[in-house]
Design a protein around this motif. Structure first.
Motif, PDB file in Angstrom:
ATOM      1  N   SER A  41     -27.490 -37.140  37.341  1.00 41.53           N
ATOM      2  CA  SER A  41     -26.161 -37.860  37.181  1.00 41.53           C
ATOM      3  C   SER A  41     -26.713 -39.422  36.964  1.00 41.53           C
ATOM      4  CB  SER A  41     -25.586 -37.940  38.527  1.00 41.53           C
ATOM      5  OG  SER A  41     -25.295 -36.769  39.181  1.00 41.53           O
ATOM      6  N   ALA A  61     -21.314 -39.564  40.212  1.00 42.19           N
ATOM      7  CA  ALA A  61     -21.767 -39.985  41.619  1.00 42.19           C
ATOM      8  C   ALA A  61     -23.290 -39.633  41.660  1.00 42.19           C
ATOM      9  CB  ALA A  61     -21.017 -39.229  42.781  1.00 42.19           C
ATOM     10  N   THR A  71     -24.467 -33.691  43.644  1.00 41.87           N
ATOM     11  CA  THR A  71     -23.419 -33.090  42.770  1.00 41.87           C
ATOM     12  C   THR A  71     -23.350 -31.778  42.957  1.00 41.87           C
ATOM     13  OG1 THR A  71     -24.552 -34.698  40.927  1.00 41.87           O
ATOM     14  CG2 THR A  71     -22.987 -32.555  40.271  1.00 41.87           C
ATOM     15  N   ASP A  87     -23.158 -32.411  33.701  1.00 47.62           N
ATOM     16  CA  ASP A  87     -23.883 -32.794  34.925  1.00 47.62           C
ATOM     17  C   ASP A  87     -23.771 -31.375  35.798  1.00 47.62           C
ATOM     18  OD1 ASP A  87     -25.305 -33.733  36.988  1.00 47.62           O
ATOM     19  OD2 ASP A  87     -23.773 -35.229  37.646  1.00 47.62           O
TER      20      ASP A  87
END
Ligand SMILES: Nc1nc2c(ncn2[C@@H]2O[C@H](COP(=O)(O)OP(=O)(O)OP(=O)(O)O)[C@@H](O)[C@H]2O)c(=O)[nH]1
Ligand SMILES: [Mg+2]
Length: 295
Positions: A41, A61, A71, A87
């Protein structure tokens, strides 16, 4: 190329302008994968920072610490009109059981922007592959990018498991993964880099990600991230010089996944059968010993 030249090369890259046109692809998907907490990320945020050339912003995030998986979704972030970063959900360790889930993400059969349940079972994986028929994602040109924190020591056994994953990623996507080693100040970096080289990795980049705490622009960091993206784009351009068929590639990816999960299921059944057989033998031995004691 200067940084600004590299940036415009990446921003202006279009599949339509490749040698034989887009051949039916409409997007390049940089599929980021790797262990949880290794900086996937953060790498997305770093790429956005460098390409957008705007103040640093957290798009994906980032975990407050490396230990906590952050994630849980396969989220996508458009980098340019053509390039999208994905991601993928990271795995906690590289084990046999996790690889099926890694491959279904890489093979792009799991939907984007939805939660990923870490399915390792045969039926669930098969269902995921079958469900993917509903959505046509054949138009994605997939580029695998493996992210590794160079502060992480791995045993030779773990490295050999990782090699299998990178080789399989090559089989699924047609490209050997680009490797990005984060935490470039790590003492282990030379050793880790060498290990990846020996695995057959050609594109290795070492970098220090930007973060909320460390967002001060540096020429060196910008240059490394731009070089990495440039190499990826050049490689896509090169591959697009061949005549390709995205639909056929998608079918081939599914066949590989099918074969993989069936082989894994057979192994699991064999292992379970061997355990049961061993238990039965133990029970038999116990009965025999019992009989001997009585007589
Ligand atoms: N020093 C340093 N820290 C980094 C670097 N890259 C990531 N981090 C830190 O490592 C932690 C995990 O980073 P993430 O980007 O959330 O990792 P991830 O791979 O997305 O993790 P999951 O979402 O759990 O799979 C965060 O605290 C980051 O700030 C780096 O290059 N150097
Ligand atoms: Mg993450």
């Amino acid at each position: 190329m200067s940084n600004s030249e590299m940036r415009s090369y990446i921003q202006n890259f279009s599949l339509d302008n490749c040698k034989h046109g887009n051949q039916g692809y409409n997007r390049v998907l940089l599929q980021l994968f790797g262990l949880s907490g290794h900086g996937k990320s953060s790498f997305i945020n770093s790429c956005k920072y460098v390409i957008d050339d705007r103040p640093y912003k957290v798009y994906a995030a980032v975990a407050p610490a490396e230990e906590r998986p952050e994630t849980m979704k396969r989220s996508s972030y458009a980098l340019t009109g053509t390039i999208t970063l994905v991601d993928n959900r990271g795995c906690v360790k590289l084990s046999k059981a996790e690889t099926g889930a890694i491959y279904t993400q890489l093979g792009n059969v799991l939907p984007l922007d939805t939660e990923v349940t870490w399915d390792t079972g045969f039926e669930n994986t098969l269902t995921n592959i079958l469900n993917s028929e509903r959505e046509d994602r054949s138009a994605d040109f997939i580029v695998p990018v493996f992210i590794y924190n160079s502060e992480t020591r791995m045993s030779d056994e773990e490295f050999s498991e990782l090699k299998k994953i990178l080789v399989k990623a090559n089989e699924i996507t047609g490209l050997f993964p680009t490797v990005i080693l984060t935490h470039e100040t790590s003492e282990l970096l030379p050793e880790i880099k060498e290990k990846f080289r020996r695995m057959g990795t050609q594109n290795i980049f070492t970098l220090e990600n930007y973060s909320e705490k460390n967002m001060r622009k540096t020429q060196n960091k910008h240059e490394t991230i731009l070089k990495c993206l440039c190499e990826i784009v050049k490689d896509v351009e090169f591959r697009m010089e061949d005549i390709r068929d995205p639909k056929e590639e998608k079918t081939a990816r599914k066949k590989i996944l099918h074969r993989f999960i069936i082989k894994r299921e057979i192994e699991r059944i064999r292992e379970a059968g061997a355990i049961e057989l061993e238990r039965e033998r133990e029970r038999e031995r116990a009965r025999e010993t019992g009989n001997c004691t009585l007589s």
